[in-house]
Scaffold this motif. Structure first.
Motif, PDB file in Angstrom:
ATOM      1  N   ASP A 150      55.304  -6.190 -18.480  1.00  0.00           N
ATOM      2  CA  ASP A 150      56.510  -6.716 -18.151  1.00  0.00           C
ATOM      3  C   ASP A 150      56.615  -8.326 -18.852  1.00  0.00           C
ATOM      4  O   ASP A 150      57.378  -9.284 -18.154  1.00  0.00           O
ATOM      5  N   ASP A 178      57.006  -2.828 -21.990  1.00  0.00           N
ATOM      6  CA  ASP A 178      58.512  -4.350 -21.325  1.00  0.00           C
ATOM      7  C   ASP A 178      57.799  -5.626 -21.995  1.00  0.00           C
ATOM      8  O   ASP A 178      57.788  -6.760 -21.352  1.00  0.00           O
ATOM      9  N   ASN A 213      60.125   1.006 -21.278  1.00  0.00           N
ATOM     10  CA  ASN A 213      61.224   1.995 -21.191  1.00  0.00           C
ATOM     11  C   ASN A 213      62.161   0.665 -22.520  1.00  0.00           C
ATOM     12  O   ASN A 213      63.076   0.930 -23.009  1.00  0.00           O
ATOM     13  N   HIS A 214      61.902  -1.092 -21.951  1.00  0.00           N
ATOM     14  CA  HIS A 214      62.398  -1.417 -22.790  1.00  0.00           C
ATOM     15  C   HIS A 214      62.502  -1.588 -24.139  1.00  0.00           C
ATOM     16  O   HIS A 214      62.946  -2.159 -25.044  1.00  0.00           O
ATOM     17  N   HIS A 299      54.107   2.816 -18.172  1.00  0.00           N
ATOM     18  CA  HIS A 299      54.125   1.967 -18.002  1.00  0.00           C
ATOM     19  C   HIS A 299      55.664   1.669 -16.331  1.00  0.00           C
ATOM     20  O   HIS A 299      55.333   1.196 -15.374  1.00  0.00           O
ATOM     21  N   HIS A 333      56.245  -2.003 -14.730  1.00  0.00           N
ATOM     22  CA  HIS A 333      58.089  -1.758 -14.475  1.00  0.00           C
ATOM     23  C   HIS A 333      58.814  -2.855 -13.787  1.00  0.00           C
ATOM     24  O   HIS A 333      59.610  -2.635 -13.779  1.00  0.00           O
TER      25      HIS A 333
END
Ligand SMILES: [Fe+2]
Length: 387
Positions: A150, A178, A213-214, A299, A333
């Motif tokens: 992140d 991320d 996910n990003h 993640h 996340h």
């Protein structure tokens, strides 16, 4: 003789530095195993690239000639690329190596294989020592590593977090998703975190790469695998570092595939199904069953979210992992620190790292020592007894 040689080298160094072609980013190491590693870098012009590598006996890199390792596809060396990824295989476990990268500029390639070459750019071994790496050991209880997640393109935060860390004392650094907000271009990936990783460690300490996910979003997202290639071709992987097993699991997207945000491109339900089949086979493999400790990088933390992606991961991966004697999972996340104790639903502990910290982890015989570390120092510690 030595004097003549060093005088010649002194002349050669500036010539190389003024070469037309430039290494613009890297090198960084990824997909390390006990017998292999991949070296990746970028040049400003297409080039035929290679790596020279030798066991580090503390002697000059130029004591002997070294074999050139190229990137080949079906028997052909690659010369049309500006992003170069060269796999080194057949290395000895737990061994320190010296290496150097080279890119010979392709100045003309009009037809057939009438390639005209120009200058060569390379990493410097004249005024400074060659780069080094150490392959993962084949056996042993001790492993130490860091986990970043992140970062979302905040390279400045990453720099502030790691500037005082003794990075070369770790076996690897994991990127657990991320690291970018989305993947729009090559330059963005460099700016978001790769250049910072190279500056601090990644030319010598390998990256264990995992998507968040990003990273599934953006015009350049389909090319992400070229920056962190794996020997299997999948983002999800099993790695062994000594007797410790690391499962790198890819979460996919968090919302339903049909969500308007994904522009009709998401197909993660089918992807996670395929990944779960791979996971089922992998946890019953000898390499995994023989491990002394079992660590998961994923993640999205399992067992605590109610979005579609979270629930789908719970449905597919959790039953398999619950039977796999996992010692700890590292996640991110949520951007909030949490420690989930092992319980009935999730039978292993989960460390959820926030978006302002990284994780420092040391595996020893029977124990896993974990710290989350922010810019002000250690924020949380955990000691987990290995099953
Ligand atoms: Fe995320």
């Amino acid at each position: 003789m030595k004097k003549i040689l060093s005088a010649l080298l002194g002349i050669a160094a500036p010539l190389l530095l003024t070469a037309q072609i430039k290494i613009t980013h890297g090198p960084w190491l990824c997909d390390m195993t006990s017998t292999g590693v991949t070296v990746v870098w970028a040049t400003d012009k297409p080039a035929l690239s290679w790596v020279e590598v030798t066991e580090d006996h503390g002697k000059s890199f130029y004591q002997t000639e070294h074999k050139r390792h190229y990137e080949t596809v079906a028997g052909r060396r690659q010369a049309h690329k500006t992003l170069h990824a060269i796999r080194l295989e057949g290395l000895t476990p737990g061994t320190k190596y010296s290496y150097r990268i080279f890119s010979r500029e392709v100045v003309e390639w009009k037809y057939n294989d009438a390639v005209k070459y120009g200058n060569v750019a390379s990493t410097n071994v004249f005024s400074r020592a060659p780069l080094h790496f150490t392959t993962f050991p084949a056996t042993g209880d001790e492993v130490s590593f860091l986990v970043f997640n992140d970062v979302h393109g905040r390279a400045d935060l990453m720099s502030r977090l790691i500037k005082d860390e003794n990075l070369r004392s770790y076996d690897f650094v994991a990127f657990n998703g991320d690291m970018s907000n989305s993947v729009e271009s090559r330059e963005q990936l460099f700016k978001d975190y790769i250049d910072t990783a190279v500056k601090f460690f990644a030319s010598e300490v390998p990256v264990m790469y995992n998507r968040g996910n990003h990273e599934t979003r953006g015009r350049h997202a389909d090319l992400l695998g070229e920056y962190f290639p794996t020997h299997s071709g999948n983002f999800y992987q099993l790695y062994k570092v000594g007797d410790t097993a690391f499962l790198v699991l890819d979460c996919g997207e968090d919302k339903p595939d049909s969500d308007i945000e994904y522009g009709g491109l998401a197909d993660y339900d089918a992807y996670r199904e395929a990944e779960s089949e791979w996971l089922r086979a992998t946890v019953s493999s000898e390499a995994f069953r023989n491990a002394a400790a079992r660590i998961v990088l994923l993640h999205i933390p399992l067992g605590c979210g109610d979005w579609h992606g979270d629930l789908h991961l719970d449905k597919l991966l959790l039953p398999i992992l619950n039977e796999a004697d996992i010692d700890v999972m590292f996640s991110g996340h949520t951007h909030r620190y949490a420690f989930h104790e092992a319980g009935e639903k999730v039978r292993f502990p989960i460390v959820v790292n926030d978006n302002e910290s990284y994780v420092r982890c040391r595996v020893t015989k029977g124990k896993i020592h974990i710290e989350t570390v922010g810019t002000g120092g250690t924020t949380h510690t955990h000691e987990i007894t290995i099953r």
